[in-house]
Design a protein around this motif. Structure first.
Motif, mmCIF file in Angstrom:
data_model
loop_
_atom_site.group_PDB
_atom_site.id
_atom_site.type_symbol
_atom_site.label_atom_id
_atom_site.label_comp_id
_atom_site.label_asym_id
_atom_site.label_seq_id
_atom_site.Cartn_x
_atom_site.Cartn_y
_atom_site.Cartn_z
ATOM 1 N N THR A 1 0.845 -1.187 0.000
ATOM 2 C CA THR A 1 0.000 0.000 0.000
ATOM 3 C C THR A 1 0.886 1.245 0.000
ATOM 4 O O THR A 1 2.098 1.171 0.228
ATOM 5 C CB THR A 1 -0.916 0.085 1.234
ATOM 6 O OG1 THR A 1 -0.112 0.397 2.381
ATOM 7 C CG2 THR A 1 -1.664 -1.215 1.474
ATOM 8 N N ARG B 1 -3.824 8.391 10.847
ATOM 9 C CA ARG B 1 -4.431 7.657 11.963
ATOM 10 C C ARG B 1 -3.366 7.477 13.037
ATOM 11 O O ARG B 1 -2.286 6.961 12.776
ATOM 12 C CB ARG B 1 -4.957 6.303 11.507
ATOM 13 C CG ARG B 1 -5.639 5.504 12.617
ATOM 14 C CD ARG B 1 -6.193 4.193 12.104
ATOM 15 N NE ARG B 1 -5.127 3.262 11.717
ATOM 16 C CZ ARG B 1 -5.341 2.061 11.161
ATOM 17 N NH1 ARG B 1 -6.588 1.668 10.916
ATOM 18 N NH2 ARG B 1 -4.328 1.279 10.853
ATOM 19 N N ALA C 1 -12.227 7.316 8.928
ATOM 20 C CA ALA C 1 -11.940 5.887 8.759
ATOM 21 C C ALA C 1 -12.362 5.393 7.381
ATOM 22 O O ALA C 1 -11.714 4.502 6.814
ATOM 23 C CB ALA C 1 -12.635 5.082 9.853
ATOM 24 N N ARG C 2 -13.437 5.958 6.828
ATOM 25 C CA ARG C 2 -13.887 5.516 5.507
ATOM 26 C C ARG C 2 -12.880 5.914 4.429
ATOM 27 O O ARG C 2 -12.584 5.129 3.528
ATOM 28 C CB ARG C 2 -15.258 6.103 5.197
ATOM 29 C CG ARG C 2 -15.814 5.665 3.855
ATOM 30 C CD ARG C 2 -17.207 6.195 3.619
ATOM 31 N NE ARG C 2 -18.162 5.659 4.577
ATOM 32 C CZ ARG C 2 -19.471 5.912 4.534
ATOM 33 N NH1 ARG C 2 -19.966 6.685 3.576
ATOM 34 N NH2 ARG C 2 -20.266 5.405 5.440
ATOM 35 N N PHE D 1 -9.721 6.389 4.955
ATOM 36 C CA PHE D 1 -8.535 5.569 5.196
ATOM 37 C C PHE D 1 -8.685 4.199 4.551
ATOM 38 O O PHE D 1 -7.800 3.737 3.822
ATOM 39 C CB PHE D 1 -8.324 5.418 6.705
ATOM 40 C CG PHE D 1 -7.086 4.660 7.081
ATOM 41 C CD1 PHE D 1 -5.902 5.326 7.337
ATOM 42 C CD2 PHE D 1 -7.096 3.274 7.173
ATOM 43 C CE1 PHE D 1 -4.750 4.631 7.681
ATOM 44 C CE2 PHE D 1 -5.964 2.564 7.510
ATOM 45 C CZ PHE D 1 -4.780 3.252 7.767
ATOM 46 N N GLN D 2 -9.808 3.556 4.784
ATOM 47 C CA GLN D 2 -9.989 2.197 4.289
ATOM 48 C C GLN D 2 -10.045 2.152 2.767
ATOM 49 O O GLN D 2 -9.471 1.257 2.140
ATOM 50 C CB GLN D 2 -11.267 1.583 4.869
ATOM 51 C CG GLN D 2 -11.367 0.081 4.670
ATOM 52 C CD GLN D 2 -10.258 -0.675 5.377
ATOM 53 O OE1 GLN D 2 -9.993 -0.437 6.556
ATOM 54 N NE2 GLN D 2 -9.593 -1.571 4.662
ATOM 55 N N ARG D 3 -10.698 3.121 2.154
ATOM 56 C CA ARG D 3 -10.831 3.073 0.694
ATOM 57 C C ARG D 3 -9.478 3.261 0.011
ATOM 58 O O ARG D 3 -9.194 2.641 -1.016
ATOM 59 C CB ARG D 3 -11.843 4.104 0.205
ATOM 60 C CG ARG D 3 -11.372 5.542 0.147
ATOM 61 C CD ARG D 3 -12.440 6.439 -0.453
ATOM 62 N NE ARG D 3 -11.930 7.780 -0.782
ATOM 63 C CZ ARG D 3 -12.638 8.699 -1.410
ATOM 64 N NH1 ARG D 3 -13.878 8.440 -1.774
ATOM 65 N NH2 ARG D 3 -12.109 9.880 -1.675
ATOM 66 N N HIS E 1 -6.457 2.582 1.429
ATOM 67 C CA HIS E 1 -5.703 1.356 1.735
ATOM 68 C C HIS E 1 -6.066 0.258 0.750
ATOM 69 O O HIS E 1 -5.198 -0.394 0.146
ATOM 70 C CB HIS E 1 -6.009 0.924 3.169
ATOM 71 C CG HIS E 1 -5.431 -0.399 3.554
ATOM 72 N ND1 HIS E 1 -6.053 -1.604 3.246
ATOM 73 C CD2 HIS E 1 -4.298 -0.726 4.217
ATOM 74 C CE1 HIS E 1 -5.324 -2.604 3.707
ATOM 75 N NE2 HIS E 1 -4.248 -2.107 4.297
ATOM 76 N N ASP E 2 -7.345 0.054 0.530
ATOM 77 C CA ASP E 2 -7.796 -1.019 -0.367
ATOM 78 C C ASP E 2 -7.445 -0.722 -1.824
ATOM 79 O O ASP E 2 -7.122 -1.639 -2.590
ATOM 80 C CB ASP E 2 -9.312 -1.219 -0.225
ATOM 81 C CG ASP E 2 -9.690 -1.756 1.151
ATOM 82 O OD1 ASP E 2 -8.793 -2.181 1.899
ATOM 83 O OD2 ASP E 2 -10.891 -1.742 1.472
#
Length: 652
Positions: free
Chosen positions: A68, A100, A241-242, A244-246, A248-249
């Motif tokens: 990533t 984060r 957090a949303r 961050f996750q998108r 990362h993915d």
């Protein structure tokens, strides 16, 4: 200080030092307009009336989350029984920098901590006329100048905003910086400052015994207040957090887009392969500009940077991306090239990421006569790389608008920019940008460019022109063998100067790793006896006989050289060129073992984050010059893919 971890999205680039602290923020182009410029975004901790700036005694690990562009900067302090992990990213789509913060209490007592964050902006590359201010309606701190806005905010325990803040002056008269205000654990709360300014903000974090707490910090970046405030509101509404996750993915999906593994390649090599692709991507602007390197510490060396587009470097990076099956990214670069190439078909020395002519030390006038201040290999290699791209992907509709301005005009320039007496190109500047002569590397690149152009024009039905280009390339090859190959050493010279009066050429006999070009672009096959003897000679003269090893650029290379017992510092690019020769000349899989050793050597000498510098200290192995160098990562990706292709086709 090396830039251990870059992150970005093609519009924003953030680079960190070896401590994991922010040192550079580029926007709106990768490599252009550095809004930090090597200053530091500090991180401080206050607990029990004691304050310290990190790292001050803290152990740290500066790496990425696997596959990533999300950092993993881990700070630990056994004496304090405390651990902090910073995971930073730049959103893959929006102009958003996000962090984060995970604080872990390793003790059996409750902790009352104050984390301080210093923001030392110099917007648009200078600290004249900046403003830092608290904006209550956003709940955050704003830094701005002209049309560059940076809105800083945070979230902790469901509440956004900071517990303390201060703005003030820095590096002016008696003002060292507002960050000094944090050292008593309390901030003065000054709400606005202008001129040369910085700001500090604090979060008060309570952590239960053997517990952990998560906080978020972000910077919305844009060209006006409405843009940054709108993005800030979106982050608050959706939650950081949303985002961050998108992201990362997204990067995990991007780095694994093409399943790729090679039997026999160690995990360390494959990890560096994927990491190299990601790091290369951080150095590429959304408009296709492939930037050589972004390390503001290099300014201290020569008052300029590597944050430019060299068409040669870009062509070789684009070629690596094509080998790795990322044609969408390389297409952006070729379009960029079509937009900056001169009408006569050549490229200038280098360009800004926005596509303008960049600073140069190649003169337009020499000995009272006008000249083209070019490196001809740059023009040739763009055409060569474009043909390699088309041969692989057959994207005719993409090629069509590039055919006349980039391919034909460029090839016609290569045909005309020649000495009719020798058949060789006219003198131009070398790939190391240090001398002007007729260079073996340039000759080999021009051969590759003319043959590529011949393939293109033949595909477009211009058969007579294809014949002309092939004849020009053949003449070039024979002239290179006749004038540049040294029978006494059985090695190609670095280059030569041909007097205008037709006298004997002055040969440059310096052993130079750039002679690898004789096989790299097809002028001679890797198993040609002259190539074999040249590469044997290069290895004998340029390999660093130290525990570090690696291949120097050329004999007595002075650039960053401190140890006179070696021919020069080892470069990743040159060492990997030698690996490419070993791969190309292999006739059975066992012959690939020495090349594999170089791939492993490269992985072993990368920084823990996977970053490859330009060169290494031959004794300690520490990185020298800029870091990361995009070309170093491209050379590694190219060597790995060529290794895979040979391993698949060779018998045991």
């Amino acid at each position: 200080m090396a830039r251990d971890i870059p992150i970005g999205n093609g519009q924003i680039l953030v680079a960190y030092d070896t401590d994991g602290l922010v040192r550079d923020i580029y926007y709106p182009h990768v490599g252009q307009e550095n809004h930090v410029g090597g200053a530091v975004f500090r991180v401080g901790l206050w607990e029990d009336s004691a304050f310290e700036w990190l790292p001050n005694g803290w152990e740290r690990s500066v790496q990425y989350l696997d596959d990533t562009l999300v950092t993993r900067v881990l700070w630990t302090h056994p004496g304090k029984a405390l651990k902090m992990c910073f995971n930073d990213l730049v959103d893959f789509h929006d102009s958003l920098y996000l962090r984060r913060i995970t604080v872990t209490n390793l003790s059996n007592r409750a902790r009352r901590l104050r984390l301080f964050f210093g923001f030392d902006f110099s917007i648009s590359g200078n600290d004249i006329g900046d403003t830092a201010a608290l904006r209550l309606e956003a709940g955050g701190l704003l830094h701005y100048k002209n049309d560059r806005y940076f809105l800083i905010n945070a979230l902790l325990c469901g509440r956004h905003g900071f517990d303390q803040f201060a703005t003030g002056n820095k590096r002016r008269q008696a003002f060292e910086g507002t960050w000094k205000d944090a050292e008593d654990g309390n901030l003065g709360g000054n709400a606005i400052a202008q001129g040369s300014v910085d700001s500090v903000a604090a979060l008060h974090i309570n952590v239960e015994p053997e517990g952990a707490e998560i906080a978020w910090l972000w910077i919305s970046i844009g060209k006006d207040w409405n843009a940054v405030q709108g993005l800030n509101r979106t982050v608050i509404r959706r939650g950081p957090a949303r985002f961050f996750q998108r992201t990362h993915d997204y990067w995990r999906l991007w780095s694994r887009k093409e399943p790729f593994s090679v039997e026999g390649l160690p995990d360390a090599v494959m990890r560096l392969y994927r990491r190299s692709l990601l790091i290369m991507r951080t150095q590429i602007d959304r408009n296709g500009a492939i930037v050589a390197a972004n390390d503001s510490d290099n300014i201290q060396f020569n008052r300029d940077t590597y944050s430019y587009v060299w068409p040669r470097d870009g062509a070789l990076v684009a070629h690596a991306l094509d080998l790795a099956e990322y044609p969408e990214t390389s297409r952006m670069f070729f379009r960029f090239c079509a937009g900056v190439v001169e009408r006569e078909g050549y490229f200038l020395h280098k360009y800004t990421p926005a596509g303008m002519p960049a600073s140069s030390w190649h003169p337009w006038v020499k000995d009272a006569r006008g000249q083209l201040p070019i490196q001809e290999d740059e023009t040739a290699l763009v055409i060569w790389a474009l043909w390699e791209h088309y041969r692989r992907f057959r994207d005719i509709e993409f090629i069509s608008p590039l055919y006349r301005p980039l391919i034909k005009n460029g090839a016609n320039f290569l045909m005309n920019y020649r000495d009719l007496k020798t058949g060789l190109p006219l003198a131009s500047y070398d790939l190391w940008e240090e001398r002007q002569e007729v260079l073996t590397f340039t000759v080999a690149a021009v051969y590759g460019g003319l043959m590529a152009a011949a393939h293109f024009v033949e595909a477009f039905g211009e058969h007579e022109l294809a014949g002309d280009y092939r004849a020009g390339a053949a003449t070039l090859r024979e002239a290179a063998i006749r004038h540049l190959f040294l029978p006494e050493t059985q090695c190609f010279a670095r280059g030569a100067m041909f007097p205008p009066d037709g006298g004997a050429p002055v040969l440059d006999r310096t052993v130079d790793a750039s002679a690898c070009g004789v096989f790299a672009f097809g002028m001679l096959p890797a198993d040609d006896s002259r190539v074999q003897s040249t590469l044997k000679h290069l290895h004998a003269k340029l390999w660093c006989r130290t525990e570090v090893g690696g291949l120097a650029r050329y004999e007595n290379d002075p650039y960053f050289r401190e140890n006179t017992q070696v021919p020069g510092n080892p470069w990743f690019v040159t060492t990997l060129w030698y690996a490419q020769y070993l791969i190309a000349s292999a006739r059975r899989r066992a012959d690939l073992i020495p090349a594999l050793a170089i791939l492993e050597w490269t992985a072993a000498h990368a920084l823990p984050s996977g970053v490859l510098a330009e060169q290494l200290d031959p004794q300690s192995g520490r990185p020298l010059s800029v870091s990361p160098l995009t070309w170093s990562h491209a050379a590694f990706v190219t060597a790995v893919r060529e290794y895979q292709q040979q391993a698949d086709r060779l018998p045991l």
